[in-house]
Motif scaffolding. Structure first.
Motif, PDB file in Angstrom:
ATOM      1  N   ILE A 106       0.847  -1.183   0.000  1.00 41.90           N
ATOM      2  CA  ILE A 106       0.000   0.000   0.000  1.00 41.90           C
ATOM      3  C   ILE A 106       0.883   1.233   0.000  1.00 41.90           C
ATOM      4  O   ILE A 106       2.066   1.170   0.355  1.00 41.90           O
ATOM      5  CB  ILE A 106      -0.950   0.028   1.220  1.00 41.90           C
ATOM      6  CG1 ILE A 106      -0.155   0.093   2.533  1.00 41.90           C
ATOM      7  CG2 ILE A 106      -1.889  -1.167   1.219  1.00 41.90           C
ATOM      8  CD1 ILE A 106      -1.019   0.269   3.781  1.00 41.90           C
ATOM      9  N   ASP A 107       0.320   2.345  -0.402  1.00 37.61           N
ATOM     10  CA  ASP A 107       1.048   3.619  -0.383  1.00 37.61           C
ATOM     11  C   ASP A 107       1.009   4.158   1.038  1.00 37.61           C
ATOM     12  O   ASP A 107      -0.066   4.390   1.607  1.00 37.61           O
ATOM     13  CB  ASP A 107       0.389   4.606  -1.343  1.00 37.61           C
ATOM     14  CG  ASP A 107       1.060   5.967  -1.295  1.00 37.61           C
ATOM     15  OD1 ASP A 107       2.301   6.016  -1.422  1.00 37.61           O
ATOM     16  OD2 ASP A 107       0.342   6.976  -1.087  1.00 37.61           O
ATOM     17  N   ILE A 108       2.188   4.346   1.632  1.00 37.12           N
ATOM     18  CA  ILE A 108       2.286   4.794   3.024  1.00 37.12           C
ATOM     19  C   ILE A 108       2.877   6.200   3.056  1.00 37.12           C
ATOM     20  O   ILE A 108       3.969   6.440   2.550  1.00 37.12           O
ATOM     21  CB  ILE A 108       3.158   3.824   3.846  1.00 37.12           C
ATOM     22  CG1 ILE A 108       2.530   2.424   3.867  1.00 37.12           C
ATOM     23  CG2 ILE A 108       3.324   4.338   5.274  1.00 37.12           C
ATOM     24  CD1 ILE A 108       3.354   1.387   4.596  1.00 37.12           C
ATOM     25  N   ARG A 109       2.124   7.110   3.697  1.00 39.63           N
ATOM     26  CA  ARG A 109       2.559   8.497   3.783  1.00 39.63           C
ATOM     27  C   ARG A 109       3.143   8.842   5.157  1.00 39.63           C
ATOM     28  O   ARG A 109       3.789   9.872   5.302  1.00 39.63           O
ATOM     29  CB  ARG A 109       1.378   9.420   3.492  1.00 39.63           C
ATOM     30  CG  ARG A 109       0.812   9.278   2.084  1.00 39.63           C
ATOM     31  CD  ARG A 109      -0.409  10.153   1.901  1.00 39.63           C
ATOM     32  NE  ARG A 109      -0.951  10.056   0.545  1.00 39.63           N
ATOM     33  CZ  ARG A 109      -2.078  10.658   0.141  1.00 39.63           C
ATOM     34  NH1 ARG A 109      -2.763  11.398   1.011  1.00 39.63           N
ATOM     35  NH2 ARG A 109      -2.503  10.518  -1.104  1.00 39.63           N
ATOM     36  N   VAL A 110       2.881   7.998   6.152  1.00 43.74           N
ATOM     37  CA  VAL A 110       3.315   8.281   7.521  1.00 43.74           C
ATOM     38  C   VAL A 110       4.634   7.564   7.784  1.00 43.74           C
ATOM     39  O   VAL A 110       4.710   6.326   7.689  1.00 43.74           O
ATOM     40  CB  VAL A 110       2.245   7.836   8.543  1.00 43.74           C
ATOM     41  CG1 VAL A 110       2.736   8.059   9.974  1.00 43.74           C
ATOM     42  CG2 VAL A 110       0.950   8.606   8.301  1.00 43.74           C
ATOM     43  N   LEU A 111       5.666   8.326   8.122  1.00 43.49           N
ATOM     44  CA  LEU A 111       7.001   7.752   8.315  1.00 43.49           C
ATOM     45  C   LEU A 111       7.007   6.696   9.414  1.00 43.49           C
ATOM     46  O   LEU A 111       7.648   5.647   9.269  1.00 43.49           O
ATOM     47  CB  LEU A 111       8.003   8.866   8.650  1.00 43.49           C
ATOM     48  CG  LEU A 111       9.441   8.412   8.928  1.00 43.49           C
ATOM     49  CD1 LEU A 111      10.027   7.680   7.727  1.00 43.49           C
ATOM     50  CD2 LEU A 111      10.315   9.599   9.327  1.00 43.49           C
ATOM     51  N   GLY A 112       6.309   6.957  10.531  1.00 46.50           N
ATOM     52  CA  GLY A 112       6.289   5.987  11.636  1.00 46.50           C
ATOM     53  C   GLY A 112       5.768   4.629  11.197  1.00 46.50           C
ATOM     54  O   GLY A 112       6.289   3.595  11.609  1.00 46.50           O
ATOM     55  N   LEU A 113       4.748   4.625  10.337  1.00 47.34           N
ATOM     56  CA  LEU A 113       4.198   3.360   9.844  1.00 47.34           C
ATOM     57  C   LEU A 113       5.189   2.670   8.907  1.00 47.34           C
ATOM     58  O   LEU A 113       5.338   1.447   8.940  1.00 47.34           O
ATOM     59  CB  LEU A 113       2.874   3.605   9.133  1.00 47.34           C
ATOM     60  CG  LEU A 113       2.204   2.361   8.545  1.00 47.34           C
ATOM     61  CD1 LEU A 113       1.951   1.307   9.613  1.00 47.34           C
ATOM     62  CD2 LEU A 113       0.896   2.736   7.836  1.00 47.34           C
ATOM     63  N   LYS A 114       5.879   3.464   8.081  1.00 50.28           N
ATOM     64  CA  LYS A 114       6.888   2.874   7.190  1.00 50.28           C
ATOM     65  C   LYS A 114       7.966   2.155   7.994  1.00 50.28           C
ATOM     66  O   LYS A 114       8.363   1.035   7.674  1.00 50.28           O
ATOM     67  CB  LYS A 114       7.541   3.961   6.329  1.00 50.28           C
ATOM     68  CG  LYS A 114       6.693   4.452   5.181  1.00 50.28           C
ATOM     69  CD  LYS A 114       7.487   5.457   4.332  1.00 50.28           C
ATOM     70  CE  LYS A 114       6.665   5.931   3.142  1.00 50.28           C
ATOM     71  NZ  LYS A 114       7.409   6.905   2.311  1.00 50.28           N
TER      72      LYS A 114
END
Length: 237
Positions: A178-186
Motif C-alpha cells: 500500500i502507499d504509506i505516507r506516515v514515516l512511523g508506519l513505514k
C-alpha cells in the motif's frame, strides 16, 4: 525447615525426583531463594545412600511472585537430564521460568507496556528487554513456554479490519503493498517484515500482528489514507 521445604515443593508442583533442597528468605528485600535438585536416595532410618556423584549444571530463574515477595529458583540439573516443559524451570539462557514467561506474554498480548509490566511484577527492565528481544528475533518460541494458546479478548472497531482478517498477514509478509505516507508506519512495517522472517512460532506472529493492528487503531485519524487501502485489500485477499 523440612515442613517449609514440603510446602514449597507443593507450591512449585515439583514431581519426583525433584525436591526443595534449601530455601532462604530476606524480609528486607522481600525475596525468597529456593534451591531445587534431585535429593540423594535414602536407606532405612533416613541415612543417605552413598554412590558415585553425578555431575550437575546450575541454572537460576526468576519465578512468579509469591504475594509481594520475589521468588528466585536455583536448580541443580544432573548432566544428561532435561527440564523441558516444566513450569518452574526455564530456557537455559533466559532469565524467567516458563510460568513467569507465560504471565509476561499474556500481559504483552493485553497491550500492557514494558514499563508497566516491570512495575506490576517487580522485574528489572533489562531482563524484560532481553526476553522481548528473544521473542522478536525468533530465539524463543511460545510453544516452549505455553502448552495452550494465550488468548486475549479484543475490542472491535468497525473502521479497522479484525485481527483474524488475512489482510494483516498479507501486508506484513509483503504479499500486499500500500502507499504509506506516515514515516512511523513505514518504519514499523519495515521492522515487522524483518522480524517475521525470523519468527516461526504462531503465537508470537499473532502477537506481532496484534500490535500492528493496535497501531492502526490508536492512530486511525492519522492513517486514514492507509486504512482506506487496507480495507480495499481486505476485500481482495
Amino acid at each position: 525447615m523440612s515442613d517449609q521445604r514440603e510446602t514449597w515443593r507443593q507450591l512449585l508442583q515439583l514431581a519426583a525426583p525433584w525436591q526443595v533442597l534449601k530455601l532462604r528468605h530476606d524480609e528486607n528485600a522481600r525475596r525468597y531463594d529456593i534451591w531445587v535438585g534431585v535429593e540423594a536416595p535414602r536407606q532405612w532410618f533416613g541415612f543417605v545412600r552413598r554412590g558415585p556423584e553425578v555431575p550437575v549444571e546450575h541454572y537460576s530463574w526468576r519465578h512468579v511472585n509469591f504475594g509481594d515477595w520475589r521468588v528466585h529458583l536455583h536448580v541443580a540439573l544432573p548432566v544428561g537430564s532435561t527440564l523441558e516443559g516444566l513450569p518452574w524451570a526455564g530456557e537455559f539462557d533466559m532469565p524467567f521460568s516458563n510460568q513467569l514467561a507465560r504471565q509476561i506474554f499474556a500481559l504483552l498480548k493485553a497491550d500492557v507496556s514494558l514499563q508497566r509490566i516491570c512495575d506490576l511484577l517487580d522485574l528489572p527492565v533489562s531482563e524484560l528487554w532481553r526476553f522481548r528481544y528473544a521473542l522478536d528475533t525468533g530465539r524463543l518460541n511460545v510453544g516452549e513456554i505455553a502448552p495452550e494458546a494465550i488468548k486475549v479478548d479484543e475490542a472491535t472497531d468497525s473502521d479497522i479490519p479484525s485481527l483474524d482478517d488475512p489482510v494483516w498477514a498479507a501486508l506484513v509478509d509483503g504479499k500486499l503493498e500500500i502507499d504509506i505516507r506516515v514515516l512511523g508506519l513505514k518504519l514499523m512495517l519495515s521492522r515487522l517484515r524483518a522480524q517475521m522472517e525470523k519468527i516461526t512460532d504462531a503465537e508470537i506472529r499473532d502477537l506481532k500482528l496484534q500490535e500492528f493492528q493496535r497501531y492502526f487503531a490508536k492512530n486511525k485519524q492519522m492513517l486514514s489514507h492507509e486504512l482506506a487501502q487496507l480495507r480495499e485489500g481486505a476485500a481482495s485477499v
